[in-house]
Design a protein around this motif. Structure first.
Motif, PDB file in Angstrom:
ATOM      1  N   ALA A   1      -2.978  -6.440  -4.147  1.00 13.19           N
ATOM      2  CA  ALA A   1      -2.438  -5.768  -2.957  1.00 13.19           C
ATOM      3  C   ALA A   1      -1.594  -6.723  -2.122  1.00 13.19           C
ATOM      4  CB  ALA A   1      -3.576  -5.199  -2.123  1.00 13.19           C
ATOM      5  N   GLU A   2      -1.959  -8.001  -2.103  1.00 17.99           N
ATOM      6  CA  GLU A   2      -1.149  -8.979  -1.369  1.00 17.99           C
ATOM      7  C   GLU A   2       0.222  -9.148  -2.023  1.00 17.99           C
ATOM      8  OE1 GLU A   2      -3.280 -12.672  -1.019  1.00 17.99           O
ATOM      9  OE2 GLU A   2      -4.856 -11.771   0.193  1.00 17.99           O
ATOM     10  N   LYS A   3       0.238  -9.103  -3.350  1.00 17.29           N
ATOM     11  CA  LYS A   3       1.502  -9.252  -4.076  1.00 17.29           C
ATOM     12  C   LYS A   3       2.373  -8.004  -3.926  1.00 17.29           C
ATOM     13  CE  LYS A   3      -0.502 -12.072  -7.737  1.00 17.29           C
ATOM     14  NZ  LYS A   3      -0.869 -12.081  -9.168  1.00 17.29           N
ATOM     15  N   ASN A   4       1.742  -6.837  -3.988  1.00 17.34           N
ATOM     16  CA  ASN A   4       2.453  -5.558  -3.952  1.00 17.34           C
ATOM     17  C   ASN A   4       1.813  -4.651  -2.899  1.00 17.34           C
ATOM     18  OD1 ASN A   4       4.081  -6.188  -6.270  1.00 17.34           O
ATOM     19  ND2 ASN A   4       2.259  -5.856  -7.500  1.00 17.34           N
TER      20      ASN A   4
ATOM     21  N   LYS B   1     -13.842  -7.646  -9.160  1.00 18.36           N
ATOM     22  CA  LYS B   1     -12.847  -6.572  -9.170  1.00 18.36           C
ATOM     23  C   LYS B   1     -12.211  -6.406  -7.793  1.00 18.36           C
ATOM     24  CE  LYS B   1     -14.580  -3.781 -12.966  1.00 18.36           C
ATOM     25  NZ  LYS B   1     -15.148  -2.498 -13.384  1.00 18.36           N
ATOM     26  N   ILE B   2     -13.026  -6.466  -6.756  1.00 22.65           N
ATOM     27  CA  ILE B   2     -12.503  -6.331  -5.392  1.00 22.65           C
ATOM     28  C   ILE B   2     -11.521  -7.455  -5.091  1.00 22.65           C
ATOM     29  CG2 ILE B   2     -13.131  -6.478  -2.940  1.00 22.65           C
ATOM     30  CD1 ILE B   2     -15.721  -4.947  -3.689  1.00 22.65           C
ATOM     31  N   LYS B   3     -11.894  -8.686  -5.453  1.00 26.09           N
ATOM     32  CA  LYS B   3     -10.997  -9.822  -5.222  1.00 26.09           C
ATOM     33  C   LYS B   3      -9.698  -9.658  -5.995  1.00 26.09           C
ATOM     34  CE  LYS B   3     -14.602 -13.141  -4.166  1.00 26.09           C
ATOM     35  NZ  LYS B   3     -15.348 -14.323  -4.616  1.00 26.09           N
TER      36      LYS B   3
END
Length: 111
Positions: A83-86, A75-77
């Motif tokens: 988050a990297e995408k948005n 889930k963290i990954k």
């Protein structure tokens, strides 16, 4: 592991250790146990057992279970990829910072 693989493991034990007779009862009892395990891991453990022990193995001696994926880590990954995408906007960062500060003040007052 598949049923055929479990049967193969039991047949191998039976042939390497002739005093360990593979009966229908043993087959019915042990195949479901072995099916929950990792075939290659059990096979590796069996080979090691054969090389070092004169007596037939018990299931715990050769057991090898598939590695289970840690759900929390997954889930963290997933969140990190998202988050990297948005990435959060400056406004979202400010709201999060305020909430964290509020949470920390609340936590300090509980002591």
């Amino acid at each position: 592991m598949e049923s055929e693989q479990a049967s193969e493991i039991l047949q191998m034990i039976s042939e390497v250790y002739p005093r360990w007779e593979l009966t229908e009862t043993k087959l019915k009892a042990l195949v479901p146990v072995l099916k929950k395990m990792d075939y290659q891991g059990v096979l590796d453990n069996l080979y090691e057992h054969i090389a070092s022990k004169p007596f037939a193995p018990t299931m715990p001696e050769i057991a090898a279970y598939p590695k289970q994926v840690d759900q929390t880590q997954e889930k963290i990954k997933s969140f990190e990829r998202e988050a990297e995408k948005n990435p959060p906007t400056p406004e979202q960062r400010q709201v999060l910072k305020a909430r964290l500060e509020q949470f920390m003040r609340k936590d300090d007052s509980d002591e």
